[in-house]
Design an enzyme around this catalytic site. Sequence first.
Site, mmCIF file in Angstrom:
data_model
loop_
_atom_site.group_PDB
_atom_site.id
_atom_site.type_symbol
_atom_site.label_atom_id
_atom_site.label_comp_id
_atom_site.label_asym_id
_atom_site.label_seq_id
_atom_site.Cartn_x
_atom_site.Cartn_y
_atom_site.Cartn_z
ATOM 1 N N GLU A 179 -41.068 5.349 -7.168
ATOM 2 C CA GLU A 179 -40.278 4.622 -6.167
ATOM 3 C C GLU A 179 -41.308 4.000 -5.251
ATOM 4 O O GLU A 179 -42.065 4.701 -4.601
ATOM 5 C CB GLU A 179 -39.349 5.631 -5.487
ATOM 6 C CG GLU A 179 -38.313 5.008 -4.594
ATOM 7 C CD GLU A 179 -38.796 4.997 -3.166
ATOM 8 O OE1 GLU A 179 -39.444 3.996 -2.791
ATOM 9 O OE2 GLU A 179 -38.545 5.964 -2.450
ATOM 10 N N CYS A 209 -39.439 3.376 3.231
ATOM 11 C CA CYS A 209 -39.327 2.498 2.061
ATOM 12 C C CYS A 209 -38.137 1.566 2.189
ATOM 13 O O CYS A 209 -38.045 0.577 1.475
ATOM 14 C CB CYS A 209 -39.244 3.303 0.776
ATOM 15 S SG CYS A 209 -38.186 4.731 0.897
#
Lengths: 524, 524
Positions: A270, A307
Site C-alpha cells: 500500500e 496515506c
Amino acid sequence: MKIMTEEIISRKNYIGGTWQVGKGDEFNAQNPVNGEKGEAFIAADVSQVDEAVTAAAIAFEAVRIKSMNERADLLDSIADELEALGSQLIVVCNAETGLGEARLTGERGRTCNQLRSFANLVRKGDWQQARIDTAIPDRQPLPKPDIRRIYRPLGTVAVFSASNFPLAFSTLGGDTASAIAAGNTIVVKGHPSHPATTELCTRAIQKAIEKNNFPAAMFAMVQGFSPEISKALVQHPKLKAVGFTGSTHVGRILYNIGASRPNPIPVFAEMGSTNPLVIMPKAIENRGKEIATGLAGSITLGTGQFCTKPGLVLVMKNDQYSTFIADLVEALGAINIGYFLNERIKESFRENVQKTKDTDSVEIISQKENNGNLFEVSAKKFLATPELEDEIFGPAAIVVQCEDNGELVDVIKSLGGHLTGTVHADEDTGLVDVLDALEQKVGRLIFNGFPTGVEVCPSMHHGGPYPSSTFEATTSVGTAAIERFCTVKCYQNIPQEKLPIDLQDENINKIVRLVNGVYTTDNI
Amino acid sequence: MKIMTEEIISRKNYIGGTWQVGKGDEFNAQNPVNGEKGEAFIAADVSQVDEAVTAAAIAFEAVRIKSMNERADLLDSIADELEALGSQLIVVCNAETGLGEARLTGERGRTCNQLRSFANLVRKGDWQQARIDTAIPDRQPLPKPDIRRIYRPLGTVAVFSASNFPLAFSTLGGDTASAIAAGNTIVVKGHPSHPATTELCTRAIQKAIEKNNFPAAMFAMVQGFSPEISKALVQHPKLKAVGFTGSTHVGRILYNIGASRPNPIPVFAEMGSTNPLVIMPKAIENRGKEIATGLAGSITLGTGQFCTKPGLVLVMKNDQYSTFIADLVEALGAINIGYFLNERIKESFRENVQKTKDTDSVEIISQKENNGNLFEVSAKKFLATPELEDEIFGPAAIVVQCEDNGELVDVIKSLGGHLTGTVHADEDTGLVDVLDALEQKVGRLIFNGFPTGVEVCPSMHHGGPYPSSTFEATTSVGTAAIERFCTVKCYQNIPQEKLPIDLQDENINKIVRLVNGVYTTDNI
C-alpha cells in the site's frame, strides 16, 4: 528516551522464540521533537532473517491446525497485552514519533479494535467462504463428485512496519492481525524510526503467545534499516506473502523482489497516493468556508503524514474561488502542525516542496514554517506536468484550477491510481461524469467528506489502482484484509472426519456456507 | 481442412470490431491425424495488437455500465451461437486437434455450460460480495460514515488460448466467460494449433455481441505464434490482467512481463502440474486391479494432454506391489491412445520421455508406441533427482516406490506445487499424515478418485502452489474464477441514486449482502 532502561528495552531481535543480540549494524531512533538520539539498537543480519523465517515456517505446522477459537483467543490476548503495557508504550512511542499522547492513545485503541475485530471475524467463521457442492452419483454421462472449498492458512508471511502508524500499521497492526487471523506465522521487520515501540509490542505478543500455548517461534521481529535484510526477508524460500505500507519507491522494490523469486510471491504494498479531492461550484457557493476548514484539517492531520491526505484539490474557477482559497489559507494558518516522523521524511518533504515551488507556472499560495503548504496551478499546466501528481508526504496540497466541467473531467481522466477520491457537491451539473471518472481512478470514493480517517469495518477498501497499491482488489484496512493472507483448498470426496471442521456435513459453528448454490447455515 | 473455404474461414484477425488481414507472419495449423497442413493464416503484428487493446479499452466505457441481466443475456447468447455453429465447428476443430468428435462434442457442451453457469451467476448477483456498513452519526469520538463495498469490472483483459482445450479453454472458454461475466472487455490471443476453430468461435461471439447491442470492439481476437505479439499484448498500458493456460515456461515469461510493467498487472497463469497420486497398501490389497484400470485411463485420457494428468504415482512396496504394477501395465496396454495436439508437443514429449529413460536408476516398465509410458524409481533416487517431478505433457507417469510411510511422507514434503493430489486408501495407518502433507502441496485434494475431469461448480478450485499456478488462491475453473477479473470499489456517504444498484438501500435484486456484519437479502 531515558526510560528505555536495559530491563525494559533490550534492543535485541526476537527470533525463533528467543531474544537475540543483532549481528547487523547499529542504528538510533531520534526524538522528532527535541532531536535527541535514542540508545543504539543493533539490527539483525541476513543469517538472523533466515533463522527467523525458517523457525516461523516450522512453527506454521503447529499453528495451522489450531482451531478458530484458539486463533481468536490469541488475537484478543494480544490486544489485552498491548493495553497492559499501559502508559509506558505511549511515552516510549511518543518519544520516538512525536505524534503526541492523545493521537497515540487513540491509535492504540484502534490497534486493539483491529485485533479484536479480527478475533470476532475468526470466531464467527463466515469469512472462510465455505462452499459445498454435494455429489450426484447417478448423473449422466459421469457421476458428480462431492466437492468442497474453503480458505486455509497460507504459511509464513512478512510484515513491514510503517513509520506513520507506529501501532496500528506496525508490529501488531492491521497486517499482523489479519495474517494471524488467517492462521499464519509472521516475521515483522520493525521500522527503524521506532525500534523501542517495536520491541514493546513484540513483548506483548510474546506474552500472548505463551499464555495461549501457541509456538513461540510463530512470531519473529527483526530490527534494521538496511535494504539487504529486507531483500533477504522477501527472497526467503519459505516465505509466502508480504504486507507493506510505505513509499511507492520502496514498495515497488519489494514487489519486484517478490515477483522475481524462483517461486513468486505477492507483495501486498500500500503505497503512494495523492487522493484527489474535487470541489464543485455549488458546494463552494453553499458552504465554501466549512469545506475550507475541513480540508485544512485533513491536509495537516498528523502533519500530513497519512496515506489518505488530500494532496490534489480540483476546483472550478468561478466567482467564489478567491474567497474559498482565502478561507483555506486562513484555516491552514490557524493550525499548529506537529513534527515530522523522522529526519528522512522531513528532508524529503522539504525537497518535494522546493521541487514543486521550482516548477514552472506553479504559484505558492501559502507557505509557512508551522502550517500547511498550498500551491496553485492551472489545469492546463497540470496536464502538461505529470510529476505534479506525485505524492508529497507531509502537509502540502496543490490546487488545480479548472475552467469548466470538461477540463475537470480531463484532469481526472489523466490521473494514475489513488487510494481515495473525494467530491464535494450539491446539485451541481456534471456531477455524474465527475463521480464516474473519479471512481475509475480510486479504491474508495467519498462524497462530501474527507479521505483521512479510515474506518475499520467489513466494507472498507483501502487499496486502489497502481501506484496506490500493487493489487488493487485487496485491502489493508478492514476485515477483508484477511483474504490477502489466505490460500484456497478444495476437497473432492474426502471423508467427513478428514475435512476441515467448517466443511463437514454438520455445520457445528453455524457459519454461512454456499451449499449447492444457496447461502445457508443448515447442515448438509 | 478443405472445408475451410474463404467465405467461412477468412483467416483474418478480429480487431476493433472489424475483420482485418494480419500484418504479421504466415503460419499453418496441421492435422495431427494425417499430418496435412491447413491453409495459411496471417498473424497480427504488434500494431494490430495495440489497435485491438486500445479499441477494447474504449469499449469498456460502454460495457462497464451494462446491467447484470445484459451481461447474463450476452453470455447465454454466446453459448447459443456456439451451438448454432453445429457440426461444422466439430469437424473443423477435429481437423485441427485430432481430439475426436465425441470428445469435442462433449467439450462444446462443457463450454456452453460454463458460459451459461456464469450467466446464471451474474443474474443472481450474490457473487459480488456486496457489503454495507451503515452510518452511526452520533458515534463518539467521531461519527461513523456510511460505507459500502462491491466487486466492479476491472477493464480490458487478455486471454491466451490453450492448445489442449480448443473450446473450453480457448476463445470462448472459462477465462473469457469469467472475464465477460465480471463486466470486462477482452482480447484473445488465439492458439496457433487451431486458428480456424478460433475464428469460428470469434464469429459466434461477434453475432452474440451484435444481437445484444454490446460494442463490437469489446471482444478482439489476434492470431499468431510469435513471442513478440504475446509480449506486446501483456505490456499494453491499457491492459489490466491476463488469463493463461499452458506450460510453466511460457506462463512464467508472461507473468514476468506483467510484473515488470511500469504499472504491474497480474498474469493468472495455470501451468505445469504432475498431480501426485498416492496409493496406500490397503487400497492396493483390496482393489488394486480396479485402481490400476482407473489410473491407466486417467494417465492416457486425451493422450495425457491434461493439466491434471497424474504423472507421479507414489506406492509403498509390499507383497501386492508387483501385481499392481502388472495390472497397471496391462491396463495401459489395452488402451489405444490418440494423437498429439501438435508437432511441438509430440517432440517435447519424446524428448522428456527420453530424458527420463536416460536418468540414472529410472526403470522403464512399459513403453509402447500406442499406450502410456510407465517408469519406476525408488523414493531415495527420486528425492535425489528433483527434475523427475517436472511435468511430462503426454501419456507418461513415474511410479515412485516408497519403503514405508515415513519415506512416502518425505517424498510428498519434497514436492513443489501441484494442481491436484490424490490418495487411494482404505483403513490405512498413517493416512492422516499423508493427507495432511499432500494438502499443503496442492490446490485440490482427491480421495479414492482420479484428478482428470474437473467439475465446473462453485466449489471447484483449479489452481495450486507455484509452479502449478502463479496465484494459488485463484481458480481458472468454476464460478469463483470471476474473482480474478474483478476489482473492488468502496463508496463512502455516496447518495443512493449514484451507488451501484446492488449497493442501494432497496435490495431490488434480492442478493445476499453483508449488512452491518450479518448476511441478509433484506432492504436497508
